[in-house]
Design an enzyme around this catalytic site. Sequence first.
Site, PDB file in Angstrom:
ATOM      1  N   CYS A 132      48.652  10.069 -21.167  1.00  0.00           N
ATOM      2  CA  CYS A 132      48.955   9.149 -20.076  1.00  0.00           C
ATOM      3  C   CYS A 132      48.249   9.596 -18.796  1.00  0.00           C
ATOM      4  O   CYS A 132      48.687  10.533 -18.126  1.00  0.00           O
ATOM      5  CB  CYS A 132      50.468   9.097 -19.873  1.00  0.00           C
ATOM      6  N   CYS A 135      50.324   9.175 -15.619  1.00  0.00           N
ATOM      7  CA  CYS A 135      51.365  10.199 -15.427  1.00  0.00           C
ATOM      8  C   CYS A 135      50.750  11.531 -15.000  1.00  0.00           C
ATOM      9  O   CYS A 135      51.272  12.210 -14.129  1.00  0.00           O
ATOM     10  CB  CYS A 135      52.139  10.473 -16.719  1.00  0.00           C
ATOM     11  N   ASP A 136      49.657  11.922 -15.651  1.00  0.00           N
ATOM     12  CA  ASP A 136      49.194  13.308 -15.532  1.00  0.00           C
ATOM     13  C   ASP A 136      47.850  13.486 -14.806  1.00  0.00           C
ATOM     14  O   ASP A 136      47.482  14.614 -14.472  1.00  0.00           O
ATOM     15  CB  ASP A 136      49.038  13.916 -16.944  1.00  0.00           C
TER      16      ASP A 136
END
Length: 311
Positions: A132, A135-136
């Site tokens: 992701c 997200c990261d």
Amino acid sequence: MENVIIIGSGCAGWTAALYTARANLRPVVLTGAQPGGLLTTTSIVENYPGFPEGIDGTELMMRMQKQAERFGARTEYGALVTRVDFSQRPFRVWADDQLWESRTVIIASGASHRHLGLESEKLLEKKGVTYCATCDGALPMFRNQPLVVVGGGDSACEEATYLTRFASRVYLVHRRDQLRASKIMAERALSNPKIEPIWDSVVTEILDVKQDKVTGVRLRNVKTGAERELGCAGVFIAIGHVPNTTIFKGQIDLAEDGYIICRPGSTATSVPGVFAAGDCVDRTYRQAVTAAGSGCAAAIDAERYLSAQRA
Ligand code: NAP
């Protein structure tokens, strides 16, 4: 006999639990084998509204659970649903060989990231291997570093484009010589000077398990068979998702790719009284906040269904 059984304990499941609990329906949440769902596999979630500093994915899930339980939601830890029977009322749900009966069911079983299936991928997850970018991608370990994105669909193009904000260079590794992505997304990615496509190639190993962090990938050209190593600090795998819906096959309508089909503008499945929310329905947005929103909608739909039954 339960009023509401919620299958799954990600954002959609806990939000459905919160709303049905506040409607005094005393929902039961069958958490599945991975309580908290996909978000617990990521680190800091920086795009969930209300947390300006970001929040750990597992902690966010624990807070949602606590909030739902505060209003009377009950949690069955680890309860993995293996079979359902929606052909009769009450609905029947088997989890770990225990039979549950309920007037309504909210399916929030989520989706799983498709994996490459490499041993090194498993061992380096969260240590540079991620599924992701939103997200990261902004984590310090990826800043000003070369990164690899695997895949050729819209997700891979979107992730590669997004990662150019942080990375020094993004290699888009695809197993064919043509992207599957929509024209606009493909063009956006390929015209970005920071993105370099690597065609006809598959990742055969992620390096370096011995160092316990990502230092590169080993690639094989599927046409020539040639192997080479490519240095990078992160590997973003974007090769699609698999909805966790196998056990619902034959019970409710599913699309060919396994996603649950809901009535347009509703969370109602093809069986009245069975609702679905989150990533098991949504192949487009797949965000924590959109899953939570649809969990809320499923709870409201279930509550209205029960009220109509009682009237
Ligand atoms: P996808 O369209 O199914 O693409 C998956 C990609 O991964 C394909 O290029 C596929 O290669 C590759 N792949 C699959 N298994 C692989 C493996 N084992 N090893 C290496 N490569 C593999 O998935 P997606 O990109 O996640 O998109 C899913 C849906 O969401 C699509 O309908 C997409 O349009 C939509 N979406 C939309 C947006 C947007 O509009 N903003 C953003 C993201 C996703 P092949 O091409 O060779 O099959």
